[in-house]
Design an enzyme around this catalytic site. Sequence first.
Site, short mmCIF file in Angstrom:
data_model
loop_
_atom_site.label_atom_id
_atom_site.label_comp_id
_atom_site.label_asym_id
_atom_site.label_seq_id
_atom_site.Cartn_x
_atom_site.Cartn_y
_atom_site.Cartn_z
N ASP A 298 -11.04 3.33 3.99
CA ASP A 298 -11.87 1.64 4.33
C ASP A 298 -13.21 1.47 3.93
OD1 ASP A 298 -9.51 -0.31 4.19
OD2 ASP A 298 -9.35 0.15 6.15
N LYS B 231 1.06 -0.91 0.03
CA LYS B 231 0.21 0.25 -0.01
C LYS B 231 0.77 1.16 -0.41
CE LYS B 231 -3.49 -2.42 2.19
NZ LYS B 231 -4.72 -2.75 3.34
N GLN C 113 -5.18 -0.86 9.92
CA GLN C 113 -4.96 -2.35 9.11
C GLN C 113 -5.37 -3.20 10.52
OE1 GLN C 113 -3.70 -2.88 5.82
NE2 GLN C 113 -4.26 -5.21 6.01
#
Length: 295
Positions: A121, A54, A98
């Site tokens: 997200d 990422k 995460q």
Amino acid sequence: MTAKLIDGRAAAARLRGRVAEAAADFRGRTGRAPGLAVVLVGEHPPSAAYVRSKIKATLEAGMESFEHRLPAEISGEDLLALVDRLNADDRVDGILVQLPLPGHVDDQAILTRVDPAKDVDGFHPINAGLLATGLDGLVPCTPLGCLMLLQDELGDLRGLDAVVVGRSNIVGKPMAQLLLRASCTVTIAHSRTRNLPDVVRRSDIVVAAVGRPEMVRGDWLKPGATVIDVGQERVEQPDGTRKLLGDVAFDEALDVAGAITPVPGGVGPMTIACLLRNTAVAAHRREGLPKPQGL
Ligand code: GUN
């Protein structure tokens, strides 16, 4: 029939190119790059690998990356305090914590602390609610990537029968909402669904997101169906090697499906490209700029 392979790497490269153009345009207008903060707690090796990818992709798209690596023992309060600092930091347009988090940390408490405007997200209940009501919020990356692949492949999805196998908050539920928004007739199937093969067999679109390698068999599919495989599990083979398997029995499905995403090289690359896309979109919204073309 041999199914067409849906090339997620190529689609992701095209999307990353559009994001890079939007990021350059944003820099020209605001004098700063869109910024993504990534928070990694502990040493979970697959998470560390995802986070590395990422960060690399963020920098390659001309965006700024803020990396926060924290020990597994960090307290929930300290993690909330970090989220508060990132919420208040104007250089940060997107925040990604995460998952999975260590067991002693309350995931929901952390995810609901993220400013919904920076929730790249799309996990915050505000963004889930905006998606469910058809309003503009931030949409979870994996289902958004799946929808883009389906629209590239099929064009207009209106009226098609779609089944989503799996009901997670991260993939299954938002995927079903996106397909409904595209005017599909949507079934959400899960571990308690009766006659799952029959449910799958009536579907023009199959999105498999259960996390059970090769669960969806070739003879469950309607001939010509479009199959999107979200699964990716490393499974030890009889010869001792480890192979990445999806949720669909790929070799069987090739004979029946019209088009299918491979694993790897299907959905995976789209997830990261959509994270960059969401960061660019969030940055433009936060600055009061129109949504960039092509995103
Ligand atoms: N862990 C596995 N997939 C994801 C994802 O899409 N977002 C976050 N934050 N964590 C993950």
